[in-house]
Design an enzyme around this catalytic site. Structure first.
Site, PDB file in Angstrom:
ATOM      1  CG  ASP A 198      -0.284  -0.015   2.529  1.00 58.26           C
ATOM      2  OD1 ASP A 198       0.932   0.265   2.584  1.00 58.26           O
ATOM      3  OD2 ASP A 198      -0.965  -0.265   3.535  1.00 58.26           O
ATOM      4  CB  SER A 199       0.289   4.687  -0.913  1.00 57.86           C
ATOM      5  OG  SER A 199      -0.777   5.111  -0.074  1.00 57.86           O
ATOM      6  N   GLY A 202      -0.682   5.744   2.903  1.00 54.56           N
ATOM      7  CA  GLY A 202      -1.657   6.808   3.125  1.00 54.56           C
ATOM      8  C   GLY A 202      -2.749   6.437   4.105  1.00 54.56           C
ATOM      9  CG  PHE A 203      -6.202   3.112   5.160  1.00 53.62           C
ATOM     10  CD1 PHE A 203      -7.419   3.592   4.717  1.00 53.62           C
ATOM     11  CD2 PHE A 203      -6.161   2.334   6.305  1.00 53.62           C
ATOM     12  CE1 PHE A 203      -8.594   3.281   5.402  1.00 53.62           C
ATOM     13  CE2 PHE A 203      -7.323   2.008   6.991  1.00 53.62           C
ATOM     14  CZ  PHE A 203      -8.540   2.494   6.538  1.00 53.62           C
ATOM     15  CG  ASP A 217      -5.977  -5.812   1.560  1.00 56.05           C
ATOM     16  OD1 ASP A 217      -6.615  -5.082   0.786  1.00 56.05           O
ATOM     17  OD2 ASP A 217      -5.683  -5.462   2.723  1.00 56.05           O
ATOM     18  CB  CYS A 277      -8.069 -29.077   9.861  1.00 55.01           C
ATOM     19  SG  CYS A 277      -8.866 -27.517  10.266  1.00 55.01           S
ATOM     20  CG  ASP A 293      -5.877   6.501  -1.562  1.00 50.19           C
ATOM     21  OD1 ASP A 293      -4.935   6.188  -0.826  1.00 50.19           O
ATOM     22  OD2 ASP A 293      -7.004   5.978  -1.468  1.00 50.19           O
ATOM     23  CG  HIS A 297      -8.459 -23.242  10.275  1.00 48.86           C
ATOM     24  ND1 HIS A 297      -8.854 -24.293   9.478  1.00 48.86           N
ATOM     25  CD2 HIS A 297      -9.534 -22.411  10.361  1.00 48.86           C
ATOM     26  CE1 HIS A 297     -10.111 -24.120   9.124  1.00 48.86           C
ATOM     27  NE2 HIS A 297     -10.559 -22.988   9.642  1.00 48.86           N
ATOM     28  CB  CYS A 311      -9.926 -27.360   6.747  1.00 45.86           C
ATOM     29  SG  CYS A 311      -8.466 -26.301   6.600  1.00 45.86           S
ATOM     30  CB  CYS A 326      -4.917 -26.063   7.290  1.00 40.58           C
ATOM     31  SG  CYS A 326      -5.580 -26.106   8.961  1.00 40.58           S
TER      32      CYS A 326
HETATM   33 ZN   LIG Z   1      -7.857 -26.020   8.808  1.00 40.19          ZN
END
Ligand SMILES: [Zn+2]
Length: 392
Positions: free
Chosen positions: A93-94, A96-97, A266, A309, A147, A335, A304, A306
């Site tokens: 990102d810049s 700015g936020f 994101d 899991c 921005d 997860h 899942c 992962c």
């Molecule tokens: Zn998982």
């Protein structure tokens, strides 16, 4: 390799798109979710763990890296990729936020924004030129324009003035960019005013960017207003370039975003919620500290794949979380990040198979387990380590 975006398919029944970005650090299949790596790390994830979870690109926060350890130090280490040992694409990102979120610690002027560090109060100045210089020093594959993020609520006159400043800064960013092999995205503003959103999309397209982001959403507006603005804005963006909805969102928001033709997302939600014991599953949200999981020997989500899991029970995850063990943060994060990235894989497969609308319906109507209520939105950095720091 210079940047390019290829659009392979647009769903005939919805706006959903299937595409691919090619960057200096490899390819990214879209629609894509970018885990947020605020301080040169996606919290509680190793780079290898991110790859195992299927991450193809991550987001870095320029504001934080500029203040600490400093973009020059990172540049002298060969850029952010080498510094943090992540060899896949990075979008930055810049800054700015974060600066606009500092409230009284910042002052916006035509030339840029003056601000004080949230760490030590030191004074700094960020201009469009400086935002590009810092992102180029970090070695970002996809840079964002500085921005002026229009807050919500903002009346039409304020939103128009803020948008015009964003356009002047966008032009300066475009002119300041010196690395031809890196991409720069413009950011559409205009608040919740449709005519301004149209004007902003046209002004940015006239300057010409490698991709276009929709900014100024997920900043506190009601969800239905966010979706209305998104629906009105996304089709105004050039169809041949990537479209990025900044800071969004819940799994449901992402499915809706894809439906409206968004390619990049994101959000801090998967990582931040993980550290607070809020886990996303195919049965909805699970609040792992709940007593009902005390003796539950089932995996968190049996669908899942992962590491968490595949290996651990809900009872164990609940125990770790209640005992405040560091491993709870690691396993929960693995997860949640995998859940988001697997969701994107399912979305891409559905679009490829011409079944996105059916997928969207079944996702919306799926059975839910815990009613954890709505989750705060995540257009932010991911900068709190523990639950105390970011519990609302
Ligand atoms: Zn998982």
């Amino acid at each position: 390799m210079s940047y390019r975006f290829e659009l392979f398919k647009t769903d005939p029944h919805t706006g959903a798109r299937l595409g691919r970005m090619t960057t200096a650090h490899g390819e990214v299949r879209t629609p894509v979710f970018m885990p947020v790596g605020t301080q040169g790390t996606v919290k509680a994830m190793t780079p290898d763990g991110l790859k195992e979870a299927g991450a193809e690109i991550i987001l870095g926060n320029t504001y934080h890296l500029y203040l600490r350890p400093g973009h020059e130090l990172i540049r002298d280490h060969g850029g952010l990729h080498r510094f943090m040992r992540w060899d896949r694409p990075i979008l930055t990102d810049s800054g700015g936020f974060q600066i606009f979120s500092l409230g009284p610690l910042r002052k916006i002027a035509e030339e840029g924004v003056h601000f004080q560090s949230h760490i030590d109060g030191s004074r700094h100045f960020l201009s469009p030129e400086r935002a590009i210089e810092i992102q180029e020093a970090l070695g970002s594959d996809i840079m964002m324009c500085l921005d002026d993020c229009t807050p919500y609520p903002a009346d039409r006159a304020y939103a128009a003035k803020s948008m015009a400043l964003t356009h002047r800064w966008a032009k300066r960013c475009r002119e300041a960019k010196s690395r031809e092999d890196r991409a720069l995205f413009g950011i559409v503003q205009g608040g919740v005013h449709r005519d301004l959103r149209r004007a902003s999309a046209e002004a940015l397209a006239a300057i010409g960017f490698d991709g276009y982001a929709i900014g100024g959403l997920s900043v506190g507006e009601p969800k239905d207003l966010m979706m209305e603005t998104l629906e009105a804005t996304a089709p105004l963006l050039p169809a041949g370039q990537a479209r990025y909805l900044m800071g969004v969102g819940t799994p449901e928001d992402i499915v809706e975003g894809v439906h409206h033709g968004i390619d990049l997302f994101d959000c801090v939600m998967p990582t931040r919620c993980a550290r607070n014991g809020l886990l996303f599953t195919n049965h909805g949200k699970v609040v792992i500290k709940n007593a009902r999981y005390r003796t539950d020997q089932a995996p968190l989500d049996e669908t899942c794949d992962c590491y968490t899991c595949r290996n651990f029970s809900r009872a164990y995850l609940r125990h770790l979380f209640i005992a405040r063990e560091i491993l709870a943060l690691l396993l929960n994060t693995i997860h949640n990040v995998r859940f988001y990235l697997a969701l994107m894989e399912r979305i891409r497969a559905a679009i490829a198979g011409g079944a996105f609308e059916a997928f969207r319906r079944s996702f919306r109507d799926r059975r839910t387990e815990d009613d954890a209520g709505p989750v705060a939105d995540g257009r932010a950095d991911d900068n709190a380590n523990t639950e105390e720091e970011d519990e609302p």
